[in-house]
Design an enzyme around this catalytic site. Sequence first.
Site, short mmCIF file in Angstrom:
data_model
loop_
_atom_site.label_atom_id
_atom_site.label_comp_id
_atom_site.label_asym_id
_atom_site.label_seq_id
_atom_site.Cartn_x
_atom_site.Cartn_y
_atom_site.Cartn_z
N ALA A 26 29.59 80.63 -23.79
CA ALA A 26 30.38 81.82 -24.13
C ALA A 26 30.56 82.75 -22.91
O ALA A 26 29.63 82.88 -22.12
CB ALA A 26 29.69 82.59 -25.24
N PRO A 27 31.73 83.35 -22.75
CA PRO A 27 32.89 83.36 -23.65
C PRO A 27 33.86 82.19 -23.49
O PRO A 27 34.94 82.23 -24.07
CB PRO A 27 33.59 84.68 -23.28
CG PRO A 27 33.25 84.86 -21.83
CD PRO A 27 31.88 84.29 -21.63
N GLY A 28 33.50 81.18 -22.71
CA GLY A 28 34.28 79.94 -22.74
C GLY A 28 35.19 79.70 -21.55
O GLY A 28 36.00 78.77 -21.57
N ASP A 58 19.85 77.46 -29.50
CA ASP A 58 19.09 77.62 -28.26
C ASP A 58 19.15 76.32 -27.47
O ASP A 58 18.65 75.28 -27.92
CB ASP A 58 17.63 77.98 -28.63
CG ASP A 58 16.73 78.08 -27.41
OD1 ASP A 58 17.24 78.04 -26.27
OD2 ASP A 58 15.50 78.20 -27.62
N CYS A 105 25.64 76.81 -21.98
CA CYS A 105 25.68 78.28 -22.13
C CYS A 105 27.14 78.67 -22.00
O CYS A 105 27.59 79.13 -20.96
CB CYS A 105 24.84 78.94 -21.04
SG CYS A 105 23.08 78.65 -21.24
N CYS A 141 25.56 83.35 -11.66
CA CYS A 141 26.36 84.31 -10.89
C CYS A 141 25.40 85.26 -10.20
O CYS A 141 25.47 86.47 -10.37
CB CYS A 141 27.38 85.03 -11.77
SG CYS A 141 26.67 85.82 -13.22
N ASP A 199 26.12 77.93 -27.43
CA ASP A 199 25.65 79.23 -26.96
C ASP A 199 24.67 79.80 -27.98
O ASP A 199 24.84 79.60 -29.19
CB ASP A 199 26.81 80.21 -26.74
CG ASP A 199 26.42 81.34 -25.77
OD1 ASP A 199 26.75 81.23 -24.57
OD2 ASP A 199 25.77 82.30 -26.21
C1 LIG Z 1 26.65 83.37 -17.72
S1 LIG Z 1 26.99 83.43 -19.42
C2 LIG Z 1 28.02 82.02 -19.64
C3 LIG Z 1 29.45 82.20 -19.20
C4 LIG Z 1 30.34 81.03 -19.61
N1 LIG Z 1 29.83 79.76 -19.12
C5 LIG Z 1 31.76 81.19 -19.12
O1 LIG Z 1 32.11 80.65 -18.06
O2 LIG Z 1 32.55 81.85 -19.79
C6 LIG Z 1 25.46 82.89 -20.09
C7 LIG Z 1 25.49 82.61 -21.57
O3 LIG Z 1 24.24 82.00 -21.90
C8 LIG Z 1 23.96 82.33 -23.23
N2 LIG Z 1 22.54 82.03 -23.45
C9 LIG Z 1 21.45 82.75 -23.08
N3 LIG Z 1 20.33 82.10 -23.43
C10 LIG Z 1 20.70 80.96 -24.02
C11 LIG Z 1 19.99 79.88 -24.63
N4 LIG Z 1 18.65 79.87 -24.66
N5 LIG Z 1 20.69 78.88 -25.17
C12 LIG Z 1 22.05 78.88 -25.15
N6 LIG Z 1 22.77 79.89 -24.61
C13 LIG Z 1 22.11 80.91 -24.05
C14 LIG Z 1 24.36 83.77 -23.35
O4 LIG Z 1 24.61 84.13 -24.71
C15 LIG Z 1 25.62 83.81 -22.48
O5 LIG Z 1 26.76 83.68 -23.27
#
Ligand SMILES: C[S@@+](CC[C@H](N)C(=O)[O-])C[C@H]1O[C@@H](n2cnc3c(N)ncnc32)[C@H](O)[C@@H]1O
Length: 440
Positions: free
Chosen positions: A259-261, A305, A257, A377, A279
Amino acid sequence: MNHSLPLSQLLGHAADAVQAVRGGESLTTALERCPAAARPGAQALSFHALRWLGAAQAVRAQLAPKAPPPAVDALLLTAIALLWPNAWADGDAPYAEHTLVDQAVAAARARAKPSANFVNAVLRRFLRERDAVVERALRDPQARFNHPPWWIDRLKTDWPAHWQAILDADNQRAPMTLRVNARRGDAAAYLARLAEQGVAATAVGTHTVVLARPSPVHLLPGFAAGDVSVQDAAAQRAAPLLLGAGLAPAARVLDACAAPGGKTAHLLELADLDVTALDADPKRLVRVEETLQRLGLRARQIAADAGDPAPWWDGKPFDAILLDAPCSASGIVRRHPDVRWLRRASDIAALAATQARLLAALWPLLKPGGRLLFCTCSVFKAEGEHQIDAFLQRNPAARLAAHPASPGHLLPLADNVNERPSPGPRPVADGFFYALIEKT
Ligand SMILES: C[S@@+](CC[C@H](N)C(=O)[O-])C[C@H]1O[C@@H](n2cnc3c(N)ncnc32)[C@H](O)[C@@H]1O
């Protein structure tokens, strides 16, 4: 606050944002509609209003039991929040009270002319009767803690000794924290660069710097060149925890997961890895590419996904997986003061179910001997300790690493910092949960 626009206009924009959040929209999205020149001022005022919204609602309910139309109500609540006593405990009140009332009345006139007298009457009565009104309002826990009752109850259950401290920390302003690119330098060297520019800052870890005051990123030395990134101190724990004593060069790592990276980039700053950044949201994935480009780093990127690997997994197991799962964001309320008002109690079980689905889908992709770092978080145990306890029960090959390799819940309190003590009474780091799981 020194803004070129009249305060009445800023109040109007802030009230629009507060109204949108009360209607279920995120503050970030609401502020995108605000004209660029007004955005910093409107953001500061709306952040403040949302931090004190529980108190403001209790005051308005006393002074005007019949709620006015939503646009007027949002303006009134914003003004009351700004007039709440001690609301500026961690900084000076930016406006004199009479200025604020006059400007709120001017904003009301611009929104709905007939409402100006009403707004004037309510605000002036609040100032006249403030001690008694505040005393009555504080009997309501939502006003005292500025969180919805279900949130307060959940924290009481999860953290009987710390729930009040967590709620109070949520209403403080978060510091701006930087991660120094380990390929370019460390915190000590970057502090020297900041000092040359007269920027006050403290190191709270080998590569972690907390600024005394927030700064636009373009003013940070070497930001555009990738020497430094903005990332909370608790979020900076992820990459070192996943790497542990180290992974072999070119180890295959999945950031599920991504984004934003922020965490993808941190991993690549610390080690030469073969990283797949996945993502589900293609728009957010664009930000991963922007982050990596600025830092001169590379990762394979996939929009898909994580809970359904068949379409995107090449069948080769990963040495390590980072699952920074979607969650309530209850640990980062300081930075997102709208979150508490947007979430519903029922969201937590739904988010926990999503996290369990992602864990179950990704676990088979991990090599025996490999490690998975699960993080959120969140300060809610349903999205942390309880989630992982249930996962360990279901998966006999999963073993939780011992503390401190797997720190568990990190609460947003003053003693929760990366390596070194907090430089002041304010919490440095956000609330987070980390569990490092090894596959036996
Ligand atoms: C907490 S954020 C990640 C923050 C990132 N790891 C960072 O440090 O910048 C959670 C992310 O999970 C993604 N997300 C939600 N459901 C998901 C899924 N089923 N598969 C992949 N990504 C998913 C969201 O789009 C979101 O960008």
